[in-house]
Each structure stands twice: as C-alpha cells, then as structure tokens.
Write a protein that holds these residues in place. Structure first.
Motif, PDB file in Angstrom:
ATOM      1  N   LYS A   1      -7.527  -2.527   2.306  1.00 48.90           N
ATOM      2  CA  LYS A   1      -8.246  -3.231   3.386  1.00 48.90           C
ATOM      3  C   LYS A   1      -9.133  -4.330   2.812  1.00 48.90           C
ATOM      4  O   LYS A   1      -9.254  -5.408   3.390  1.00 48.90           O
ATOM      5  CB  LYS A   1      -9.112  -2.233   4.177  1.00 48.90           C
TER       6      LYS A   1
ATOM      7  N   THR B   1      -0.434   2.883   7.974  1.00 52.61           N
ATOM      8  CA  THR B   1      -0.284   1.496   7.543  1.00 52.61           C
ATOM      9  C   THR B   1      -0.020   0.555   8.724  1.00 52.61           C
ATOM     10  O   THR B   1      -0.535  -0.568   8.759  1.00 52.61           O
ATOM     11  CB  THR B   1       0.865   1.396   6.515  1.00 52.61           C
TER      12      THR B   1
ATOM     13  N   GLN C   1      -5.489   2.879   1.131  1.00 54.14           N
ATOM     14  CA  GLN C   1      -5.731   1.940   2.224  1.00 54.14           C
ATOM     15  C   GLN C   1      -7.185   1.478   2.268  1.00 54.14           C
ATOM     16  O   GLN C   1      -7.467   0.368   2.717  1.00 54.14           O
ATOM     17  CB  GLN C   1      -5.272   2.578   3.533  1.00 54.14           C
TER      18      GLN C   1
ATOM     19  N   THR D   1       0.845  -1.181   0.000  1.00 55.71           N
ATOM     20  CA  THR D   1       0.000   0.000   0.000  1.00 55.71           C
ATOM     21  C   THR D   1       0.887   1.239   0.000  1.00 55.71           C
ATOM     22  O   THR D   1       2.108   1.138   0.151  1.00 55.71           O
ATOM     23  CB  THR D   1      -0.937   0.028   1.227  1.00 55.71           C
TER      24      THR D   1
ATOM     25  N   GLN E   1      -4.684  -3.890  12.921  1.00 55.91           N
ATOM     26  CA  GLN E   1      -6.127  -4.153  12.822  1.00 55.91           C
ATOM     27  C   GLN E   1      -6.395  -5.515  12.177  1.00 55.91           C
ATOM     28  O   GLN E   1      -7.278  -6.246  12.599  1.00 55.91           O
ATOM     29  CB  GLN E   1      -6.761  -3.036  11.990  1.00 55.91           C
TER      30      GLN E   1
ATOM     31  N   GLY F   1      -2.700   8.302   5.706  1.00 60.06           N
ATOM     32  CA  GLY F   1      -2.919   6.897   6.056  1.00 60.06           C
ATOM     33  C   GLY F   1      -2.055   6.443   7.220  1.00 60.06           C
ATOM     34  O   GLY F   1      -1.093   7.098   7.592  1.00 60.06           O
TER      35      GLY F   1
ATOM     36  N   GLU G   1      -1.039   0.816  11.748  1.00 58.05           N
ATOM     37  CA  GLU G   1      -2.298   0.599  12.455  1.00 58.05           C
ATOM     38  C   GLU G   1      -3.173  -0.402  11.673  1.00 58.05           C
ATOM     39  O   GLU G   1      -3.815  -1.275  12.267  1.00 58.05           O
ATOM     40  CB  GLU G   1      -3.026   1.950  12.612  1.00 58.05           C
ATOM     41  N   MET G   2      -3.142  -0.284  10.355  1.00 52.73           N
ATOM     42  CA  MET G   2      -3.916  -1.216   9.523  1.00 52.73           C
ATOM     43  C   MET G   2      -3.390  -2.654   9.707  1.00 52.73           C
ATOM     44  O   MET G   2      -4.164  -3.613   9.776  1.00 52.73           O
ATOM     45  CB  MET G   2      -3.837  -0.793   8.052  1.00 52.73           C
TER      46      MET G   2
END
Lengths: 175, 297
Positions: free
Chosen positions: B197, B238, B193, B186, B244, B236, B240-241
């Motif tokens: 996702k 990343t 993002q 990404t 998650q 964004g 944290e993504m």
C-alpha cells in the motif's frame, strides 16, 4: 559548492586536484584577482561520495566511456568484464586542461590512485610469507586489507611487509 | 560579502551540468525504447524477479522486442532466471552489449560482472567503514550506467526489476522521469499488503507514475493430482486494495513449484509449462500490459 575570496569578494576558480593520499582528495582553488589559493581537503568519505557521483572536479569535456563508474570501482569482478579499449586513463587534472578540452576526469584521478594502491608500490616490498598470508584473505576484502596494511606500513616508515607487520597492522585495526 | 547565489558558478567544475549531461545521455539512449515498465512491490520475497522474467519471456513470445534491467544491484537474480548467467560482457564503442536469452530477451545485470556465486558487490574504497554514507549513491550511479550505457537497441518494452523497498521507485523516477508505468506485485498476506500500500501511494499519489496494475502472486496452491486450489495466504484482499487505490487488477498467479525449478534452470516457465494455470495467468498480465500502452497511443 562555491568558493569566495573574502579579500577580493570574487568567486574562486578551480585550479587543480591532487591524487588522493590515504583516500583524501585535495582540490586547489585560486582567486582570479589576487591569485590567492586555497586547498580543500576532502576526507575519504567525501572523496568516495564524489567518486560515486561519477563527476569530475574541474569539469568534464569528454564523453565518459561506457560503464565508467562500474568499471572503475567494482571491486571483485569477473575476469575480462571490465576491460576494453575504452578504459579511462588520465592521472591528473588542471583547470587549463579542462578549459582546453583536455583530460581532467575526477573519477579517473581517484580511480588511478586507488589502482596504484592495488599494485605494489615501489617503496614497499612484500615478503613471500606476507604475500601467502594476503592470498589467504577472502578475495572480496583482499584489496581493502592490502591497502590498509600498506598504509599502516607507510605511516610507521616500514619498507618491508612481513608477517609481523601484518600482525601489527591487524592489531592496529582492532581485529 | 557575496552569497552563494551571487556567485555565477562553482569555479569551473560545473558539477550540476555534469549530472544533467549524464541524464541527457540516458534519455538519448532510451529514445529507441517504446515503453519502460518498472516491476515493483516494496516488499521482498513476493516474486517480483520471477514475474519480471516470465513477463519478459511472454512479451517476447508474443512478438515484442524486450529488454530487462535487473535493478537489484546487490542481489541480482534475473540473469540466472532468464538463462544468461555467465554470458560474456562485450563492449562496443557505443556501449555494452546486453546478454540475450534464447527467446531474444536482452538482459543487463550486475550478475554479469561478478566473479562467482559467493562474490558480493563491493566498491573500491580506502575503507569500507561507514560505507553507508556513499554506497547508495554508488548503486544509483551503477543503475544509471546500466540504463544509459547498455546497447538496448530498438525495444518495445524495457522491464526494470526493482529490489524491495518503497524508496526504489522514486530513485528510478529521478533517473527516468518518463517511466511508462509500474506493475505492482503483492502476495495475499496482510503483512505484504501493508507494505505494498505504501508503494502504491508512492507510485500513484506522490510520484504520479502511471500504474499499469496490481498483481497477486502465490494466490493458491493447486494440487497437481486433483487440481483443487488451496489458499496460501488467506488474510489479504488484493482486489479490494486495487479498488481502494483505483488501479487495475491484472490478475492472480497461483503458486507452482515448477516456476522456481524453471528459474533455477534458467528456463522460461511460460514456454516450458505453457498451458498451466500460472502460465495462462502471466500471459493475461502480459496482454493487459500491452493493452495499457496500446490504449494510450
């Protein structure tokens, strides 16, 4: 897809396929009890869908040569990239050939038909002027345009393709 | 009247069997490949192909035997980036020989078959009208042939560079159910993002495909004079993504225009500009990719 003979309530068997005409392939199935036959005509899109799956009506007993699908159907390719001693050759298919382990590759049937359209058919003559005009069409749509013009000429019973015929075909395509 | 399920077969064509045999041929071919890795995003323009090319070169420089399949049938770019564009396609009885880069990376791409720069991929058909009905199937078949009919030989890693689209991974997994893992790329923009996702959900939750990790590309621009880094897409997050979705975060690759220059010239950036922040980051991602598989063994 399976076919049932309603008269005998028996599964029909693939008998043969016919070279595509105008992009439409015909498959013939036969009832093993009453020997009644049916013909399944596929429209050009259905024919193309089968081509794209790289499967063969009537079964496939041979191992396909490397990259058979890409080599058979990639339209505009680099010289020499699609040719080798492993290029498929067969032209027709029957159930008996299939059962005996013979050659009945569906893909090759269709490929052959389309390749035949690419070469100049015996019944059609292109004038020098028409050839020149054809050569000026962008290469990646040339074979498609040629096939369309020839189909138009055959439908009209025209034996010689001239500039006028090309114009008429163009008008017919709505271009 | 007998129904579909009452009839024993399709009259002798055995279409389902033919498809099964195609996939068996693919499985047989890939027996000599230890790990298959899909490089994916879902979003276009995030640098998947550039990272694939450099990850392949890095893995090769680290002593691995590496292959790259350019799964972008319509927009192939890997051959140019890896420096094999124009290589002759050579057929053997057992398959097609891949092009080989100066670092020994074996490459198969539609680009090797196309006539020139301007030529798009076009399939022979009676008409191109309504080609959407069959073109997708044609592309999947081409991908299958590239996988199964290329003489890859013994490989430690086969990297598969997927084109944009969240549907690309499920298509690949249909062909390759034993896919070893995915590297998801990404850029740090909210828009990217948003799409990525969906790809992560597809990979992890729907397909249950192992995710090697998430990579953030084009993180920052590093000034060549003062070395100061400036964010390029500040919206964004990343890392944290990655948290998650409970997938490893593999690293950030700063923007470096020399990556693009090296790709245009067919050179391996990681070799030509070894020691730069972007090169070091790619090397770490390669190490983490190796570790992912070494842990599994």
């Amino acid at each position: 897809m399976k076919f049932l003979c309603l008269e005998c309530n028996t599964a029909m068997k693939f008998k043969e396929s016919k070279t595509p005409e105008g992009g439409s392939l015909t498959a013939i199935f036969e009832c093993p009890d009453c020997f009644g036959e049916i013909a399944m005509h596929m429209n050009p899109w259905e024919t193309q869908m089968l081509k794209s799956l790289d499967v063969q009506l009537g079964g496939k007993s041979e191992t396909a040569p490397p990259m058979q699908m890409v080599r058979s159907f990639l339209s505009d390719h680099k010289e020499g990239t699609l040719s080798s001693s492993h290029t498929p050759q067969p032209t027709s298919s029957t159930a008996s050939e299939s059962e005996e382990g013979g050659k009945c590759p569906f893909t090759s049937v269709v490929a052959d038909a389309f390749q035949a359209q690419e070469s100049e058919p015996a019944d059609l003559v292109w004038t020098e002027e028409a050839k020149d005009r054809l050569n000026r069409i962008p290469s990646f749509v040339q074979s498609m345009a040629k096939a369309g013009i020839e189909e138009f000429a055959r439908e009209k019973g025209i034996a010689k393709i001239t500039g006028e015929v090309m114009d008429a075909a163009r008008g017919n395509f709505g271009m | 009247m007998k129904t579909y399920n009452d009839l024993p077969n399709d009259g002798g064509s055995d279409i389902a069997g033919q498809v099964t045999r195609q996939l068996s041929r693919l499985e047989e071919r890939l027996k000599s490949v230890r790990h298959t890795v899909a490089i994916m995003s879902g979003k276009g323009g995030v640098g998947k192909s550039s990272i694939t090319a450099n990850l392949a070169s890095t893995l090769a420089m680290r002593g691995n035997s590496v292959g790259v399949l350019d799964a972008d049938i319509n927009g192939p770019s890997i051959a140019k980036m890896i420096g094999v564009r124009g290589a002759k396609v050579d057929y053997g009885a057992n398959g097609v020989k891949p092009a080989v880069s100066p670092l020994g990376v074996r490459v198969m791409s539609m680009d090797l078959f196309l006539k020139d720069d301007e030529t798009p991929v076009l399939w022979e058909a009676q008409t191109q009208k309504d080609a959407f009905t069959w073109r997708g199937t044609m592309e999947i078949s081409a991908l299958r042939e590239f996988l199964s009919d290329t003489e890859w030989g013994v490989l430690d890693y086969l990297l598969i560079d997927l084109p944009p689209g969240t549907d690309r991974l499920p298509n690949l997994v249909d062909l390759l159910p034993s896919l070893g893992g995915t590297v998801v790329i990404t850029i740090p923009s909210g828009i990217s993002q948003l799409v990525v996702k969906k790809s992560l959900t597809m990979a992890k939750k729907l397909l249950n495909t192992p995710v090697i990790g998430l990579v953030e590309n084009m993180t920052a621009y590093v000034c060549a004079d003062c070395g100061r880094a400036e964010d390029m897409f500040p919206s964004g997050n990343t890392e944290e993504m990655a948290r998650q979705f409970e997938v490893p975060f593999l690293g950030k690759i700063p923007f470096d225009p020399r990556l693009s220059m090296a790709a245009d010239n067919g050179n391996a950036f990681v070799e030509e500009y070894a020691g730069t922040p972007a090169s070091r980051s790619i090397t770490k991602i390669a190490q983490k990719t190796e570790s992912f598989f070494n842990r599994k063994i």
